[in-house]
Design a protein around this motif. Structure first.
Motif, mmCIF file in Angstrom:
data_model
loop_
_atom_site.group_PDB
_atom_site.id
_atom_site.type_symbol
_atom_site.label_atom_id
_atom_site.label_comp_id
_atom_site.label_asym_id
_atom_site.label_seq_id
_atom_site.Cartn_x
_atom_site.Cartn_y
_atom_site.Cartn_z
ATOM 1 N N VAL A 30 0.954 -1.492 -0.360
ATOM 2 C CA VAL A 30 -0.005 -0.143 -0.269
ATOM 3 C C VAL A 30 0.780 0.640 0.336
ATOM 4 O O VAL A 30 0.903 2.302 -0.848
ATOM 5 C CB VAL A 30 -1.163 -0.181 1.361
ATOM 6 N N THR A 31 2.247 1.178 0.556
ATOM 7 C CA THR A 31 2.775 2.310 0.717
ATOM 8 C C THR A 31 4.388 2.450 -0.254
ATOM 9 O O THR A 31 4.636 3.423 -0.202
ATOM 10 C CB THR A 31 3.223 2.428 2.166
ATOM 11 N N ARG A 237 -8.521 -2.118 -1.876
ATOM 12 C CA ARG A 237 -8.394 -1.613 -0.230
ATOM 13 C C ARG A 237 -8.930 -2.270 1.276
ATOM 14 O O ARG A 237 -9.322 -1.485 2.093
ATOM 15 C CB ARG A 237 -10.271 -1.232 -0.554
ATOM 16 N N VAL A 238 -9.115 -3.695 0.307
ATOM 17 C CA VAL A 238 -9.585 -4.015 2.496
ATOM 18 C C VAL A 238 -8.065 -4.964 2.395
ATOM 19 O O VAL A 238 -7.919 -4.739 3.868
ATOM 20 C CB VAL A 238 -10.492 -5.219 2.235
ATOM 21 N N SER A 239 -7.815 -5.507 1.749
ATOM 22 C CA SER A 239 -6.440 -6.699 2.239
ATOM 23 C C SER A 239 -5.018 -5.866 2.683
ATOM 24 O O SER A 239 -5.312 -5.236 1.849
ATOM 25 C CB SER A 239 -6.331 -7.684 1.286
ATOM 26 N N GLN A 240 -4.556 -5.991 3.103
ATOM 27 C CA GLN A 240 -3.029 -5.369 3.082
ATOM 28 C C GLN A 240 -1.967 -6.198 2.555
ATOM 29 O O GLN A 240 -1.196 -5.319 1.910
ATOM 30 C CB GLN A 240 -2.706 -5.295 4.437
ATOM 31 N N LEU A 241 -1.774 -7.176 2.145
ATOM 32 C CA LEU A 241 -0.964 -8.313 1.552
ATOM 33 C C LEU A 241 -1.538 -8.421 0.430
ATOM 34 O O LEU A 241 -0.603 -8.741 -0.931
ATOM 35 C CB LEU A 241 -1.157 -9.491 2.571
ATOM 36 N N GLN B 96 -19.619 4.187 7.769
ATOM 37 C CA GLN B 96 -19.172 2.965 7.433
ATOM 38 C C GLN B 96 -17.853 2.799 7.958
ATOM 39 O O GLN B 96 -17.139 3.920 7.901
ATOM 40 C CB GLN B 96 -20.084 2.241 6.564
ATOM 41 N N GLU B 98 -15.958 0.744 7.504
ATOM 42 C CA GLU B 98 -15.222 0.768 6.327
ATOM 43 C C GLU B 98 -14.604 1.994 5.382
ATOM 44 O O GLU B 98 -13.558 1.665 5.275
ATOM 45 C CB GLU B 98 -15.282 -0.799 5.560
ATOM 46 N N ASP B 102 -10.819 3.979 5.028
ATOM 47 C CA ASP B 102 -10.943 3.632 3.569
ATOM 48 C C ASP B 102 -9.840 5.255 3.293
ATOM 49 O O ASP B 102 -9.027 5.902 2.813
ATOM 50 C CB ASP B 102 -11.913 3.671 2.658
ATOM 51 N N ARG B 105 -7.303 5.862 5.237
ATOM 52 C CA ARG B 105 -6.088 5.412 5.485
ATOM 53 C C ARG B 105 -5.514 6.054 3.522
ATOM 54 O O ARG B 105 -3.713 6.597 3.686
ATOM 55 C CB ARG B 105 -6.193 3.605 4.427
ATOM 56 N N THR B 106 -6.086 6.656 3.475
ATOM 57 C CA THR B 106 -5.509 7.563 1.606
ATOM 58 C C THR B 106 -5.068 8.368 2.617
ATOM 59 O O THR B 106 -4.230 9.068 1.830
ATOM 60 C CB THR B 106 -6.808 7.369 0.977
ATOM 61 N N GLN B 109 -2.017 7.496 3.770
ATOM 62 C CA GLN B 109 -0.905 7.439 2.771
ATOM 63 C C GLN B 109 -0.683 8.681 1.325
ATOM 64 O O GLN B 109 0.522 9.075 0.974
ATOM 65 C CB GLN B 109 -1.618 6.409 1.662
ATOM 66 N N GLN B 127 -2.839 -2.035 12.469
ATOM 67 C CA GLN B 127 -2.502 -1.431 12.006
ATOM 68 C C GLN B 127 -1.878 -0.335 10.945
ATOM 69 O O GLN B 127 -0.814 0.507 10.624
ATOM 70 C CB GLN B 127 -3.508 -1.945 10.167
ATOM 71 N N ASN B 131 2.745 0.670 10.522
ATOM 72 C CA ASN B 131 2.841 1.833 8.977
ATOM 73 C C ASN B 131 3.538 3.091 10.131
ATOM 74 O O ASN B 131 3.243 3.950 9.104
ATOM 75 C CB ASN B 131 1.373 1.996 8.305
ATOM 76 N N TRP B 133 1.733 5.172 11.068
ATOM 77 C CA TRP B 133 0.775 6.726 11.051
ATOM 78 C C TRP B 133 0.216 7.140 12.400
ATOM 79 O O TRP B 133 -0.068 8.588 12.279
ATOM 80 C CB TRP B 133 0.225 6.346 10.222
ATOM 81 N N TYR B 414 -2.495 -6.998 10.161
ATOM 82 C CA TYR B 414 -2.563 -7.536 8.817
ATOM 83 C C TYR B 414 -4.129 -8.354 9.451
ATOM 84 O O TYR B 414 -4.515 -8.543 8.598
ATOM 85 C CB TYR B 414 -1.760 -8.570 7.985
ATOM 86 N N SER B 416 -7.064 -7.346 8.561
ATOM 87 C CA SER B 416 -8.169 -7.180 7.651
ATOM 88 C C SER B 416 -8.053 -8.332 6.989
ATOM 89 O O SER B 416 -9.136 -8.854 7.025
ATOM 90 C CB SER B 416 -8.444 -5.916 6.598
ATOM 91 N N ASP B 417 -6.684 -8.234 6.874
ATOM 92 C CA ASP B 417 -6.342 -9.659 5.632
ATOM 93 C C ASP B 417 -7.274 -11.322 6.325
ATOM 94 O O ASP B 417 -7.876 -12.302 6.191
ATOM 95 C CB ASP B 417 -5.028 -9.948 5.415
ATOM 96 N N LEU B 420 -10.550 -11.703 6.392
ATOM 97 C CA LEU B 420 -11.918 -11.997 5.295
ATOM 98 C C LEU B 420 -11.323 -13.662 5.532
ATOM 99 O O LEU B 420 -11.913 -13.749 4.899
ATOM 100 C CB LEU B 420 -10.393 -11.419 4.258
ATOM 101 N N GLN B 453 3.950 -13.382 6.631
ATOM 102 C CA GLN B 453 4.280 -12.746 5.131
ATOM 103 C C GLN B 453 4.529 -10.826 6.119
ATOM 104 O O GLN B 453 5.389 -10.041 5.628
ATOM 105 C CB GLN B 453 3.301 -12.391 3.967
ATOM 106 N N GLY B 454 3.794 -10.852 6.814
ATOM 107 C CA GLY B 454 3.335 -9.471 7.417
ATOM 108 C C GLY B 454 4.775 -9.437 8.585
ATOM 109 O O GLY B 454 5.365 -8.454 8.106
#
Lengths: 276, 455
Positions: A30-31, A237-241, B96, B98, B102, B105-106, B109, B127, B131, B133, B414, B416-417, B420, B453-454
């Motif tokens: 993302v960055t 937009r949702v996932s980081q990976l 909302q 999410e 968003d 995050r924008t 970034q 998260q 980063n 932030w 991570y 949010s991953d 999911l 991975q993180g």
């Protein structure tokens, strides 16, 4: 004089596309742009079950819904092409479902499919067509999404085809009649060939629209039904990976849409402007 | 002449004198210039603090809409008390979660943005912190202060041993039940175990003819994750090793048992089959309609029950308990709630101003005000002893036990991953598409991949 316009178009339209393609070739986060990895993101993307599911759902949805919309739309167009009393009113009425914002119609239909208050669920259950709640089964959800899309966009298809029908001169039919051609013969040798440009435009528009389906799926299935566009959204937009794969998927959607358009224009001999 | 008309006139003159070609060229240049400026402006936070007209330090505070009106009041009180020193400016964000996330995050970034203070969801800090932030608050918010707050929210705001957020108000999963129906069937107490819940639900369903025994959130989304985790936790399972958060330990007999219990709710006819796509709204609709004996949901539902337009049953018919647990296990509730985070990109003085607001808003006086007027659950332990709150906000009194035994979802950058994947597998297991063993096995592998991975 062409140059400034071209420059603006290049900056506004092509820069993001090129940038996405460039990014999709990197192990981007993302960055961070990350290291160059060539086509690895695309390979991983095709190994991702969610992407494959989104792709197959999208293809099924596009083919079936556009097919149905074309057949039904053509029937409606032929029906309202004739002169009859109140024709204007009927034509306007046909367009009503199309005028609803997609999200509104999706939510409306979701309520009808719902298990507690949904009329369709109730009727289907009573008739013994289904044994489980519609919204809990992905196949049923996909069928439901197709039905809603057909309901919603067939009028648009009909309208485009109607416009095509109206430019076919009436004397061609009269001449055919004189020569003894029956209804079917007239349809297949006059209407269809002369309607071809309108058909191609209508089908191309609808195909590209259906191919990029996003809002209908998400609002109707409460984010369960995956399409290519929902995959891109989730990944970027949702996932980081999955950011890199998401970028690759976005490029994939862009390139394949472009190829579909190309197929229509070159393959089916669609005319892009009057001068051709 | 107004500003706008003057500008229009100047523009008109300019256009006429320039002619078309020059105008386009200029336009193109200014477009590019504007784009550059836009990029530069996004940097933000570089210089000193922004100041209001009266010289006080001005900072932006972001949070979603507040229908209770108590947040407006809070900001007003702060600005009055600190007039001339600090001034908070509330920037309303999407309701909302999410979408709100968003937006932030924008901003981050793009280089930090201009929001100094963030009212944010309890699953965000890892998260943001990973980063860089949001600011590390460990010095400002020492252990001695943290001890005054509920443990769940503090744990949720702690990432790699440092604290990044201050709990503002909290939320907890609770078991709602129909007091009247339980009594009619001869039960004097709510169920303590899941087995008891099933037995009671089936008996009462038979006795009273109510449609459903138990409703909860089973859909493929964040709420479904919380419910699934609650089943796992109340059977003694864990997602991450409490000692070492880089190890995924979800693959255990306890977790499998948790998902089995969840699935059995449908198999044994306790919950409706459609619970696999129920979110909060579907569950509370069924419960407030009088169609269910038990419901797992958040505290907000209690307030709805006193509104005859939303509810066919009355608050007197409802009671609240902790969630059941497996035999011999402890009851644990999923933690929700909102916290304060400070933007690390802001200058020191602005961060100080934001910190003043955090202290002001989380002080007992303000938390009590928000609890009484808006039913927001306080995060300070002492307020759960406050008789006025317990008397006037029944949901806090009734749900106290559940609120005091919350646990945060896995704290990971991570998340949010992970969420999911969990949403997908929990839902598939609930539907019966995969067995609980398969779902847990898949999650063990996929979550470990994500954590690795993180790095």
């Amino acid at each position: 004089m062409v140059l400034p316009a071209l420059l603006i178009i290049l900056v506004v339209a092509f820069f993001p596309v090129v940038s996405s393609i460039w990014l999709s070739l990197h192990q981007a986060t993302v960055t961070n742009t990350g290291a160059f990895v060539g086509l690895e993101n695309y390979v991983e993307m095709f190994q991702n079950d969610d992407f494959v599911e989104g792709l197959s759902n999208t293809v099924i949805f596009t083919v079936v819904s556009v097919g149905l919309e074309f057949v039904i739309g053509l029937a409606i167009a032929l029906a309202i092409n004739r002169a009859f009393r109140g024709r204007g009113l009927v034509r306007a009425a046909v367009l009503v479902p199309w005028a609803f914002p997609t999200v509104i119609s999706a939510v409306m239909w979701r309520l009808m499919f719902q298990d507690q208050v949904g009329i369709i669920n109730y009727v289907a259950n009573a008739l013994g067509i289904i044994s489980q709640p519609i919204l809990s089964d992905r196949t049923l959800l996909l069928i439901a999404a197709i039905l809603v899309d057909v309901w919603k966009t067939t009028p648009f298809m009909a309208l485009l085809l109607l416009a095509g029908l109206q430019v076919i001169p009436g004397d061609v039919y009269e001449a055919a009649k004189v020569d003894g051609a029956n209804v079917l013969q007239r349809f297949f040798s006059i209407t269809l060939p002369l309607l071809k440009p309108a058909i191609l435009v209508a089908v191309l528009f609808r195909t590209l629209d259906a191919y990029r389906v996003y809002d209908l799926f998400w609002a109707m299935s409460n984010r369960e039904l995956e399409s290519l566009s929902t995959f891109v959204y989730k990944a970027v937009r949702v996932s980081q990976l999955l950011f890199a794969q998401g970028n690759a998927a976005a490029v994939f959607v862009f390139v394949t849409s472009f190829l579909i358009a190309l197929l229509f224009i070159k393959g089916f001999g669609m005319q892009t402007s009057a001068g051709d | 002449m107004t500003e706008r008309r003057r500008a229009e006139k100047a523009g008109g003159v300019l256009r006429r004198r320039l002619g078309r070609r020059e105008f386009l060229r200029l336009g193109g240049a200014s477009l590019a210039g504007a784009a550059l400026l836009g990029v530069a402006a996004c940097g933000g936070g570089g210089g000193g603090p922004q100041r209001a007209e009266d010289g006080s330090i001005l900072f932006n505070f972001s949070f979603g809409p507040d229908p209770s009106g108590t947040l407006q009041e809070l900001v007003k009180r702060f600005n009055e008390r600190y007039a001339g020193e600090y001034k908070a400016n509330w920037r309303e964000m999407p309701a909302q979660t999410e979408q709100y996330f968003d937006r932030l995050r924008t901003q981050f970034q793009a280089g930090g943005g201009d929001i100094a203070l963030i009212g944010g969801d309890v699953i965000w800090p890892a998260q943001f912190a990973a980063n860089g932030w949001i600011a590390d608050l460990s010095e400002r918010f020492p252990e001695s202060e943290r001890d005054k707050f509920l443990e769940g929210p503090i744990e949720a705001n702690t990432y790699e041993g440092k604290i990044y957020g201050v709990p503002w108000f909290t939320d907890a999963g609770m078991l709602y039940y129909r007091k009247d129906l339980l009594e009619e069937s001869g039960f004097s107490e709510p169920p303590k175990t899941w087995e008891e819940l099933k037995e009671m639900a089936l008996r009462i369903k038979q006795d009273s003819g109510v449609k459903f025994g138990f409703v909860f959130q089973g859909a493929d989304y964040e709420g479904g994750v919380v419910d699934g985790l609650e089943y796992i936790w109340t059977h003694g399972g864990e997602v991450l090793d409490p000692q070492d958060s880089t190890r995924v330990v979800i693959d255990s007999p306890e977790s499998v048992a948790g998902l089995k219990t969840e699935r059995s709710m449908i198999e044994e006819g306790v919950a409706p089959e459609a619970v696999v796509n129920y979110a909060e709204m579907e569950s509370h609709t069924a419960f407030l309609n009088g169609d269910a004996v038990f419901m797992r949901n958040w505290p907000y539902v209690y307030a709805l029950s006193s509104d005859p337009k939303q509810s066919k049953i009355k608050p007197e018919q409802i009671d609240i308990a902790r969630l059941p647990a497996a035999e011999g296990q402890e009851s644990v509730s999923g933690l929700g709630g909102w916290n304060f985070y400070i933007n690390a990109a802001m200058d020191e003085e602005t961060q100080n101003a934001a910190w003043e607001f955090v202290q002001f808003a989380t002080a007992p006086e303000q938390q009590k005000f928000r609890a009484l007027e808006g039913s927001f659950l306080p995060t300070l332990k002492e307020l759960y002893e406050d008789q006025e709150i317990l008397d006037r906000v029944p949901v806090i009194a009734l749900g106290k036990e559940a609120i005091l035994s919350t646990r945060p979802r896995p704290v990971s950058p991570y998340y949010s991953d992970m969420s999911l994947k969990m949403a997908e597998q929990f839902n598939a297991s609930l539907k019966g598409e995969v067995s609980p063993e398969e779902a847990i096995g898949t999650l063990q592998e996929e979550l470990q991949n994500i954590v690795d991975q993180g790095g």
